[in-house]
Write an enzyme that holds these catalytic residues in place. Structure first.
Site, PDB file in Angstrom:
ATOM      1  N   GLY A 100       0.794  -1.211   0.000  1.00  0.00           N
ATOM      2  CA  GLY A 100       0.000   0.000   0.000  1.00  0.00           C
ATOM      3  C   GLY A 100       0.831   1.266   0.000  1.00  0.00           C
TER       4      GLY A 100
ATOM      5  N   GLY B 201       3.991   1.507  -1.425  1.00  0.00           N
ATOM      6  CA  GLY B 201       4.922   1.595  -2.533  1.00  0.00           C
ATOM      7  C   GLY B 201       5.591   0.267  -2.825  1.00  0.00           C
TER       8      GLY B 201
ATOM      9  N   ASP C 100       0.296  -3.820  12.289  1.00  0.00           N
ATOM     10  CA  ASP C 100       0.109  -4.198  10.887  1.00  0.00           C
ATOM     11  C   ASP C 100       0.773  -5.543  10.618  1.00  0.00           C
ATOM     12  OD1 ASP C 100      -0.920  -3.849   8.362  1.00  0.00           O
ATOM     13  OD2 ASP C 100       0.772  -2.685   7.620  1.00  0.00           O
TER      14      ASP C 100
END
Length: 521
Positions: A366, A368, A481
């Protein structure tokens, strides 16, 4: 000189139970509080070890030996290690002297350690410190009473970079787990010298973690001091302003001080690892490339706080009476200098990745794409190129840089450097050849290649990384994450947690927090 005792875990090494006031200079004996009977079985075991261990250590190519004598409950375990730059005769003489000296200083104590300038000896009632144990239960530091009187901040940064370069070399480039270093200072003191050493039985990653742990304490406790040592049974490190080792330095750093007086960002030093003059000169011209690897642990020791949580995240193990808190680097100027020291020129990264050629793309998320690259010195890297439309802004970028640079664990991906030139935002990591876990788990063919032993090892490694983030690191970090695509696998399929752009620093006793938006996985 002063010796300081720093206990760090409840299950401390018995040899560190008492702090002794000793005369200035070596040797430094430290005694436990468990005793044995005079002229008994344990004394006989000591006599046998004294007759055999010095010879075995001096005959070893690593100048290292251990001895196990007798059986439990009076079994003796002894270890002798000599400095990697001395010869076999000096090693033998030092360890031969150590046995009677230590028994004299620690009479009838069955757990003791003594440090000399050129060797160390440890014995105990059993093997408390196996090679697999890289957690320094108890450490000591020795410091000079003299402080730097001019440009102390620059001196401290130079020492930190030099010590980390020396530790890297000892862990990864020396079979003896030994290295020496030298750096130019060019001001109050012309040179700074360093040494790092681990027991040869330690694996490279264990040795590096052991030294990083010691140096994080040393550079905090010895701030502004012209010299000092950090001592532990499995690893030691030292720096001085005068030469104290034999032969040329294995690691050489150019000065951190800019040649022009203009207030430009401090250039990173060039790293020369025992290379010919021509190659060393070329390495200095590529100054930012080699030293960025060192800046990872430098930031840990400097305890930089880019998110204004300096008073909250200091989670430390118990140590001796904290009557004299050590100063930390916490100013904005120091933060900027740390960032500058990790900078890599964009042209270097374009050349390394073939100008971000599609054939070198490892994946895309998300924020790059990630590209594989090869630096001029041959090191493989992974370059995270943040897209212009990336939702990861400057603050998130700084957050990732601040977090990853301060964290050091075998199950966390290692940040190598950063580039913020020509509208590029590039994060440079160590290259992890087996890429991310999701590429294996969600591929019907590849996932069949993962047997349950490998799966268990990966699960265990991720858990160790999280344990470090949540409990054992200087920062208490919640990743927020964690998913298969953010778990990378090295050549041995060891997992490394990556992508800390959404991570959150927690306070020492904090167990929950409120976010202003939905984030993470």
């Amino acid at each position: 000189m002063m010796a300081h005792h720093i206990p760090r875990l409840a299950a401390i090494v018995a040899a560190a139970a008492l702090l002794f006031q000793v005369a200035t200079g070596y040797p430094w004996p430290f005694c436990g509080n468990s005793t044995f009977k005079a002229n008994g079985t344990y004394q006989a075991h000591l006599n046998f070890a004294a007759a055999t261990l010095p010879k075995n250590a001096s005959a070893s190519p690593d100048l290292f030996a251990t001895a196990v004598v007798g059986t439990v409950p009076e079994q003796l375990w002894a270890m002798g290690l000599c400095r990697g730059d001395i010869n076999a005769t000096d090693c033998f003489n030092c360890l031969t002297l150590a046995f009677p000296d230590l028994q004299n200083d620690c009479s009838y104590i069955n757990n003791a350690v003594i440090y000399y300038d050129t060797c160390m000896l440890h014995y105990s009632i059993n093997q408390l410190l196996p090679p697999e144990d890289d957690d320094s239960s108890s450490t000591y530091y020795i410091n000079s009473n003299e402080n730097v009187t001019s440009d102390a901040g620059q001196f401290n940064r130079l020492v930190a970079v030099l010590m980390n370069a020396t530790a890297d070399y000892a862990a990864h480039n020396s079979s003896r787990r030994f290295a020496t270093g030298e750096a130019d200072f060019d001001q109050e003191f012309p040179k700074v010298y360093s040494l790092a050493q681990c027991t040869p039985g330690m694996r490279p990653a264990q040795c590096r973690r052991c030294l990083a742990d010691l140096m994080s304490q040393m550079l905090e406790g010895l701030t502004n001091n012209i010299g000092g040592s950090m001592l532990w049974v499995n690893c030691t490190c030292r720096y001085e302003i005068t030469p104290f080792f034999n032969g040329p330095a294995m690691v050489r750093l150019a000065s951190l001080i800019p040649s022009a007086p203009a207030p430009a960002p401090t250039p990173a030093p060039a790293l020369a690892l025992a290379v010919p003059p021509a190659a060393a000169s070329e390495g200095r011209r590529k100054c930012c490339v080699a030293v960025i690897v060192l800046a990872v642990v430098l930031s840990t020791m400097a305890a930089l706080n880019l998110v204004a949580c300096v008073c909250l995240w200091r989670r430390r193990r118990p140590r001796a009476p904290a009557k004299q808190p050590y100063p930390m680097y916490s100013t904005e100027a120091e933060d900027m200098e740390m960032v500058d020291s990790m900078m890599i020129d964009v042209s270097t990264l374009r050349a390394a990745t073939g100008d971000f050629d599609e054939s070198n793309k490892l994946g895309e998320g998300g924020f790059g794409a990630v590209y594989k690259g090869v630096l001029p010195n041959g090191d493989e890297i992974a370059v995270k190129r943040l897209s212009q439309s990336s939702t990861q802004g400057v603050e998130e970028l700084k957050n990732e840089l601040a977090l990853v640079a301060k964290l050091k664990h075998r199950n966390l991906v290692r940040l190598v450097g950063i580039c913020l030139e020509q509208r590029e935002r590039l994060l440079v990591y160590e290259f992890v050849p087996n890429r991310s876990l999701d590429l294996i788990l969600f591929d019907t063919e590849k996932r069949e290649q993962l047997d349950w032993e490998q799966r268990y090892s990966i699960i265990n490694g991720i858990a160790r990384g999280l344990q470090y983030l949540h409990e054992d690191s200087q920062l208490r970090v919640v990743h927020r994450d964690l998913k298969a695509s953010n778990v990378l696998l090295d050549a041995n399929m060891n997992p490394k947690i990556s992508d800390f752009g959404l991570a959150r620093i927690f306070g020492r006793d904090q167990t929950q927090a409120v976010t202003s938006r939905v984030v993470g996985t």
